[in-house]
Design a protein around this motif. Sequence first.
Motif, short mmCIF file in Angstrom:
data_model
loop_
_atom_site.label_atom_id
_atom_site.label_comp_id
_atom_site.label_asym_id
_atom_site.label_seq_id
_atom_site.Cartn_x
_atom_site.Cartn_y
_atom_site.Cartn_z
N HIS A 145 -24.57 -58.40 14.05
CA HIS A 145 -25.76 -57.60 13.72
C HIS A 145 -26.75 -58.49 12.96
O HIS A 145 -26.41 -59.63 12.61
CB HIS A 145 -25.40 -56.34 12.93
N SER B 139 -27.87 -57.69 10.08
CA SER B 139 -27.72 -57.41 8.65
C SER B 139 -27.43 -58.64 7.77
O SER B 139 -27.85 -58.66 6.61
CB SER B 139 -26.65 -56.33 8.45
N GLN C 35 -30.12 -59.83 5.59
CA GLN C 35 -30.35 -59.23 4.26
C GLN C 35 -29.80 -60.14 3.17
O GLN C 35 -30.46 -60.41 2.17
CB GLN C 35 -29.62 -57.88 4.14
N ARG D 96 -21.77 -58.79 20.75
CA ARG D 96 -20.54 -58.00 20.60
C ARG D 96 -19.84 -57.91 21.95
O ARG D 96 -20.50 -57.83 22.98
CB ARG D 96 -20.86 -56.57 20.16
N GLN E 104 -31.66 -56.93 17.78
CA GLN E 104 -31.86 -55.94 16.71
C GLN E 104 -33.03 -56.36 15.85
O GLN E 104 -33.49 -57.50 15.88
CB GLN E 104 -30.63 -55.87 15.81
N GLU F 11 -33.75 -55.89 11.79
CA GLU F 11 -33.28 -55.39 10.51
C GLU F 11 -34.48 -55.20 9.59
O GLU F 11 -35.42 -55.99 9.64
CB GLU F 11 -32.36 -56.47 9.91
N THR G 11 -24.57 -49.55 3.13
CA THR G 11 -25.53 -48.60 2.57
C THR G 11 -24.79 -47.40 1.97
O THR G 11 -23.73 -47.01 2.46
CB THR G 11 -26.51 -48.10 3.66
N GLY H 170 -29.57 -46.49 8.98
CA GLY H 170 -30.19 -47.05 7.77
C GLY H 170 -29.57 -46.43 6.53
O GLY H 170 -28.55 -45.75 6.59
N ALA I 8 -32.51 -50.10 3.69
CA ALA I 8 -32.29 -51.00 4.82
C ALA I 8 -32.18 -50.17 6.08
O ALA I 8 -31.85 -48.98 6.04
CB ALA I 8 -31.01 -51.81 4.61
N PHE I 9 -32.53 -50.80 7.17
CA PHE I 9 -32.35 -50.12 8.46
C PHE I 9 -32.13 -51.16 9.54
O PHE I 9 -32.48 -52.34 9.37
CB PHE I 9 -33.55 -49.21 8.80
N GLY I 10 -31.51 -50.74 10.63
CA GLY I 10 -31.28 -51.64 11.76
C GLY I 10 -31.68 -50.94 13.05
O GLY I 10 -31.19 -49.85 13.34
N1 DAH Z 1 -25.93 -53.25 11.22
C1 DAH Z 1 -25.85 -51.93 11.83
C2 DAH Z 1 -25.35 -52.06 13.24
O1 DAH Z 1 -25.41 -53.13 13.80
C3 DAH Z 1 -27.17 -51.25 11.84
C4 DAH Z 1 -27.61 -50.89 10.47
C5 DAH Z 1 -27.23 -49.67 9.94
C6 DAH Z 1 -28.36 -51.77 9.72
C7 DAH Z 1 -27.63 -49.32 8.67
C8 DAH Z 1 -28.75 -51.42 8.44
C9 DAH Z 1 -28.37 -50.18 7.94
O2 DAH Z 1 -29.47 -52.22 7.66
O3 DAH Z 1 -28.76 -49.86 6.69
O4 DAH Z 1 -24.90 -51.11 13.80
#
Ligand code: DAH
Length: 338
Positions: free
Chosen positions: A168, A170, A173, A194, A207, A209, A250, A282, A304-306
Amino acid sequence: MSMETIKTECQAELNLVEDAKQLADFWTKYLSKTGEVQKLMGGIKNVPKEEKKAYGQAVNEIKTWVQALYDAKKEEVDKKAMLARYDAETVDVTLPVKHTEAGNLHPLTCIKNEIIDVFAGMGFEIFEGPEIEDDDHNFTRLNVLKDHPSRDMQDTFWLTEDLLLRTHTSPGQIRVMDTEKPPIKVLVPGKVFRSDSDATHSPMFSQMEGLVVDEHITLCDLQGMLDQFVKALFSDEAKTRLRPSYFPFTEPSVEVDVSCFKCGGKGCSLCKGTGWIEVLGGGIVNNKVLENCNIDSSKYSGLAFGIGIERIAMLKYGINHMGKLFENDIEFLKQFKA
Ligand code: DAH
C-alpha cells in the motif's frame, strides 16, 4: 554601347529571356550599377557642356524604357513560374488520407491528475516513496504487527525476509513523518503490489495516500476534504458517508461511501440498491503511529486516507474488469480522449 545599340539589343535579348535566372542576367547587364545604362550616364562627362542636358534626358528616357521592358518581362516570367509550380503541386484528391494519430492520457493518469488537482487546491504536497519497502515502513511502524493477516504470504510479495514490494502507499506516511515536522499535508501517489487477481483486483495497482498532521485534526476535517473530493470527481450533488471500520494504522477507522452518482441515491444496479458506493478507507492516525515517528500525540493528531485509483476509474467510467486498464488496447484507451 551606344544608345542605339542598347535600344536594339535590349529588346532582342529580352525576347529570348525565359526564366528568372536569364532575367536576372539581363538586369545585371543593363540596369545594375555597373550596367550599360549606368555606363551611358557616366559618359556624360565627355559630352560638351551645351549638350549635357539633352544627353541626360535621352539617357533617362532610355533608362525608363529599359526598366519598363524589364518590368513587363518580369511579370510574365513570374506568372510562368507560378503556373509551373501550380502544375507541379497538383493534388490528387482521390488519394487516401494520411493521418497521424494524436495520443491521449491513460485514464488512470487522468484520474490521478484529477485527484491531485483537488487536494493540491487544499494545500497538499506530493511525496513519492520507494516501491521496494522494508517490513518496518510497510507494516511494523504502521502498527501492523507480526501476526496480522495482511502480512500473509498470500497477499505480500516478499523479496527477502525483510524486503517486499509495498502492499500500500501507507508507508509514505512514515517516510514523511520521519523527515517533516507538523503541520503536514501530503499526498502519496504510487504503484502497489499484492498477490491477488480477478475482475476487480490486479497484482499491481495504484493508490493515493493522504496524510494531514496538525493540532486539532478531527474526523470532520477528513469528511470535509473527502466531500470536496467526491464532488470534484463524481458529481456536484455527491455526498460522503463514514462507516466504522478497522485499520491498524487508524483509530477510529472508517470506510467511506459516496452517494451513488448514477441513481442519485435512490438505488440502482451500480450501488446494488443501497444508494451508496464504497470508495476508500481512512481514519484518525493511530497515536501509536505518530509516536513511532516521534510526533507528540498529546499535541498533534492526524487524519489519513487511502484511495484506490483503479477503483475510482472503474466506477467513474463504468469499466467492469480491472484488466482492461492494463491491457493497453488502443481501441479501449481511445475512448478516454479529452
Ligand atoms: N492502506 C489501506 C489499504 O491499502 C488503505 C488505507 C486505509 C489507507 C485507511 C489509510 C487509511 O491511510 O487511513 O487498504
